[in-house]
Motif scaffolding. Sequence first.
Motif, PDB file in Angstrom:
ATOM      1  N   MET A 199       0.856  -1.184   0.000  1.00 29.61           N
ATOM      2  CA  MET A 199       0.000   0.000   0.000  1.00 29.61           C
ATOM      3  C   MET A 199       0.888   1.228   0.000  1.00 29.61           C
ATOM      4  O   MET A 199       1.886   1.288   0.700  1.00 29.61           O
ATOM      5  CB  MET A 199      -0.889  -0.001   1.244  1.00 29.61           C
ATOM      6  CG  MET A 199      -1.928   1.100   1.254  1.00 29.61           C
ATOM      7  SD  MET A 199      -3.160   0.875  -0.058  1.00 29.61           S
ATOM      8  CE  MET A 199      -3.911  -0.673   0.459  1.00 29.61           C
ATOM      9  N   ALA A 200       0.534   2.208  -0.774  1.00 26.74           N
ATOM     10  CA  ALA A 200       1.314   3.430  -0.839  1.00 26.74           C
ATOM     11  C   ALA A 200       1.360   4.080   0.532  1.00 26.74           C
ATOM     12  O   ALA A 200       0.424   4.020   1.319  1.00 26.74           O
ATOM     13  CB  ALA A 200       0.704   4.393  -1.861  1.00 26.74           C
ATOM     14  N   ALA A 213      -1.494   6.352   1.626  1.00 29.92           N
ATOM     15  CA  ALA A 213      -2.717   5.695   2.075  1.00 29.92           C
ATOM     16  C   ALA A 213      -2.534   5.132   3.474  1.00 29.92           C
ATOM     17  O   ALA A 213      -3.419   5.227   4.319  1.00 29.92           O
ATOM     18  CB  ALA A 213      -3.100   4.577   1.104  1.00 29.92           C
ATOM     19  N   THR A 258      -7.676  -2.865   4.471  1.00 35.18           N
ATOM     20  CA  THR A 258      -6.372  -2.372   4.917  1.00 35.18           C
ATOM     21  C   THR A 258      -6.118  -2.487   6.407  1.00 35.18           C
ATOM     22  O   THR A 258      -4.963  -2.555   6.828  1.00 35.18           O
ATOM     23  CB  THR A 258      -6.199  -0.889   4.534  1.00 35.18           C
ATOM     24  OG1 THR A 258      -7.246  -0.130   5.126  1.00 35.18           O
ATOM     25  CG2 THR A 258      -6.232  -0.712   3.018  1.00 35.18           C
ATOM     26  N   ASP A 308      -6.314 -11.929  -0.674  1.00 28.72           N
ATOM     27  CA  ASP A 308      -4.990 -11.380  -0.973  1.00 28.72           C
ATOM     28  C   ASP A 308      -4.915 -10.906  -2.419  1.00 28.72           C
ATOM     29  O   ASP A 308      -4.321  -9.861  -2.715  1.00 28.72           O
ATOM     30  CB  ASP A 308      -3.909 -12.427  -0.715  1.00 28.72           C
ATOM     31  CG  ASP A 308      -3.703 -12.702   0.771  1.00 28.72           C
ATOM     32  OD1 ASP A 308      -4.091 -11.837   1.582  1.00 28.72           O
ATOM     33  OD2 ASP A 308      -3.173 -13.777   1.110  1.00 28.72           O
ATOM     34  N   ILE A 361      -6.815  -7.638  -2.791  1.00 28.89           N
ATOM     35  CA  ILE A 361      -6.024  -6.525  -2.271  1.00 28.89           C
ATOM     36  C   ILE A 361      -4.927  -6.139  -3.261  1.00 28.89           C
ATOM     37  O   ILE A 361      -4.653  -4.943  -3.481  1.00 28.89           O
ATOM     38  CB  ILE A 361      -5.440  -6.879  -0.899  1.00 28.89           C
ATOM     39  CG1 ILE A 361      -6.575  -6.989   0.133  1.00 28.89           C
ATOM     40  CG2 ILE A 361      -4.415  -5.841  -0.454  1.00 28.89           C
ATOM     41  CD1 ILE A 361      -6.145  -7.530   1.484  1.00 28.89           C
ATOM     42  N   ALA A 362      -4.321  -7.141  -3.892  1.00 29.25           N
ATOM     43  CA  ALA A 362      -3.282  -6.857  -4.893  1.00 29.25           C
ATOM     44  C   ALA A 362      -3.849  -6.076  -6.074  1.00 29.25           C
ATOM     45  O   ALA A 362      -3.204  -5.150  -6.591  1.00 29.25           O
ATOM     46  CB  ALA A 362      -2.646  -8.165  -5.374  1.00 29.25           C
ATOM     47  N   ARG A 389      -4.380  -2.500  -5.060  1.00 30.43           N
ATOM     48  CA  ARG A 389      -3.098  -1.786  -5.063  1.00 30.43           C
ATOM     49  C   ARG A 389      -2.677  -1.429  -6.491  1.00 30.43           C
ATOM     50  O   ARG A 389      -2.206  -0.308  -6.731  1.00 30.43           O
ATOM     51  CB  ARG A 389      -2.019  -2.647  -4.407  1.00 30.43           C
ATOM     52  CG  ARG A 389      -2.146  -2.769  -2.903  1.00 30.43           C
ATOM     53  CD  ARG A 389      -1.127  -3.753  -2.373  1.00 30.43           C
ATOM     54  NE  ARG A 389      -1.134  -3.817  -0.921  1.00 30.43           N
ATOM     55  CZ  ARG A 389      -0.594  -4.799  -0.214  1.00 30.43           C
ATOM     56  NH1 ARG A 389      -0.021  -5.819  -0.837  1.00 30.43           N
ATOM     57  NH2 ARG A 389      -0.630  -4.775   1.096  1.00 30.43           N
ATOM     58  N   ARG A 390      -2.850  -2.377  -7.388  1.00 35.88           N
ATOM     59  CA  ARG A 390      -2.421  -2.152  -8.771  1.00 35.88           C
ATOM     60  C   ARG A 390      -3.088  -0.931  -9.364  1.00 35.88           C
ATOM     61  O   ARG A 390      -2.463  -0.161 -10.109  1.00 35.88           O
ATOM     62  CB  ARG A 390      -2.735  -3.394  -9.617  1.00 35.88           C
ATOM     63  CG  ARG A 390      -2.352  -3.278 -11.088  1.00 35.88           C
ATOM     64  CD  ARG A 390      -2.698  -4.554 -11.844  1.00 35.88           C
ATOM     65  NE  ARG A 390      -2.029  -5.712 -11.257  1.00 35.88           N
ATOM     66  CZ  ARG A 390      -2.282  -6.973 -11.594  1.00 35.88           C
ATOM     67  NH1 ARG A 390      -3.228  -7.242 -12.500  1.00 35.88           N
ATOM     68  NH2 ARG A 390      -1.637  -7.968 -11.034  1.00 35.88           N
ATOM     69  N   GLY A 433      -4.642   1.522  -7.552  1.00 33.55           N
ATOM     70  CA  GLY A 433      -4.757   2.644  -6.619  1.00 33.55           C
ATOM     71  C   GLY A 433      -6.184   2.875  -6.149  1.00 33.55           C
ATOM     72  O   GLY A 433      -6.570   4.017  -5.867  1.00 33.55           O
ATOM     73  N   VAL A 443      -7.811   1.960  -3.359  1.00 34.52           N
ATOM     74  CA  VAL A 443      -7.987   2.418  -1.981  1.00 34.52           C
ATOM     75  C   VAL A 443      -7.637   3.892  -1.870  1.00 34.52           C
ATOM     76  O   VAL A 443      -8.369   4.682  -1.267  1.00 34.52           O
ATOM     77  CB  VAL A 443      -7.134   1.573  -1.011  1.00 34.52           C
ATOM     78  CG1 VAL A 443      -7.121   2.203   0.382  1.00 34.52           C
ATOM     79  CG2 VAL A 443      -7.680   0.154  -0.930  1.00 34.52           C
ATOM     80  N   GLU A 444      -6.497   4.275  -2.478  1.00 36.17           N
ATOM     81  CA  GLU A 444      -6.107   5.688  -2.446  1.00 36.17           C
ATOM     82  C   GLU A 444      -7.174   6.560  -3.098  1.00 36.17           C
ATOM     83  O   GLU A 444      -7.486   7.659  -2.603  1.00 36.17           O
ATOM     84  CB  GLU A 444      -4.769   5.881  -3.161  1.00 36.17           C
ATOM     85  CG  GLU A 444      -3.573   5.301  -2.423  1.00 36.17           C
ATOM     86  CD  GLU A 444      -3.349   3.834  -2.748  1.00 36.17           C
ATOM     87  OE1 GLU A 444      -4.264   3.205  -3.337  1.00 36.17           O
ATOM     88  OE2 GLU A 444      -2.282   3.320  -2.399  1.00 36.17           O
TER      89      GLU A 444
END
Length: 340
Positions: free
Chosen positions: A1-2, A5, A233, A286, A289-290, A293-294, A296, A298-299
């Motif tokens: 995660m960035a 975030a 998260t 998992d 979630i990946a 992330r790929r 963005g 969540v951000e």
Amino acid sequence: MASSAAAVFQANDQDRTKLERLQALVAGDLERVNRLIVDRMESRVSLIPQLAGHIVAGGGKRVRPMLTLIASQLCGYQGDRQIKLAACVEFIHTATLLHDDVVDESDLRRGSATANAVWGNKAPVLVGDFLFSRAFQLMVEDGSLRVLEILANASAVIAEGEVNQLLTAHDISTTEAEHLDVVRAKTAALFAAASQIGAVVAGRPAGEEEALRAYGENLGIAFQLVDDALDFTASDGVLGKTVGDDFREGKVTLPVVLAYAAGDEQERAFWRRTIESDETEAGDLDHAIALLRRHGAVEASLARARDFAEQARAALSSFGDGAAKTALGDLVDFCIARSY
């Protein structure tokens, strides 16, 4: 995660201090609200206070009733009508939690077993109905048709939102706008009503009513969008339920909506299998979630939450500076930065 975030979910000492300052501002009134809640949960049927007390004692920050208490302070109200109405707001909220946990088949809330996990499904549904009835009794005792109109409308909108969420639970084609419609109804409607009635009891003009309604609605949307992100998260201990519950239940939340829209066909096939067909297997969370992330997702969800939070803050601009206005601004900050 960035890292940007991750930082959102670290509720630091300053964030906690803001919440504590807000709670201190209404501590006396909130204690009166809590005593009234306990009093009005009483019933000749012993299971009712036992089950209702289970969820009321299970924690929670009393954000919604605090909105009513602080909004009434902001508007200069000097009476005590806000006490019954704040209790009314909390009864409506608690009733919806009881019903939600049954519909979602949840076993954990705020780190404790849900009422349906302890008593089965029938009793929580009926006790939820009892709490709705208690809420309407408190509205009638207040005697204001305007208050009754606002809270009754909010209750109807919340119910519509629950049904709409049920209909879209496994619909991966849900758009961002459609998801926000659910959030406005299911979560933000009570935030809005809780804030608005603070102006009503103070006899403030329609413009101030609308400003507080807008504040509550935008705060409620931001609050829920942060919840959407936390499901992917946070840790179980922080979240108070199992991480990934929304995903496992096939709920289409904003991070999923955004990841699906940005994904290729292979990724979309994964979301259709796990969300629409409800066919999950080891490792799917998992992988989900990946994918978030790929893209963005969540951000991006948190960016939307911050936009609504700023709209909430802007809605307070017409009110004079003071402790109550500062507290409402602190609540905006806390809802965005919270991790507990």
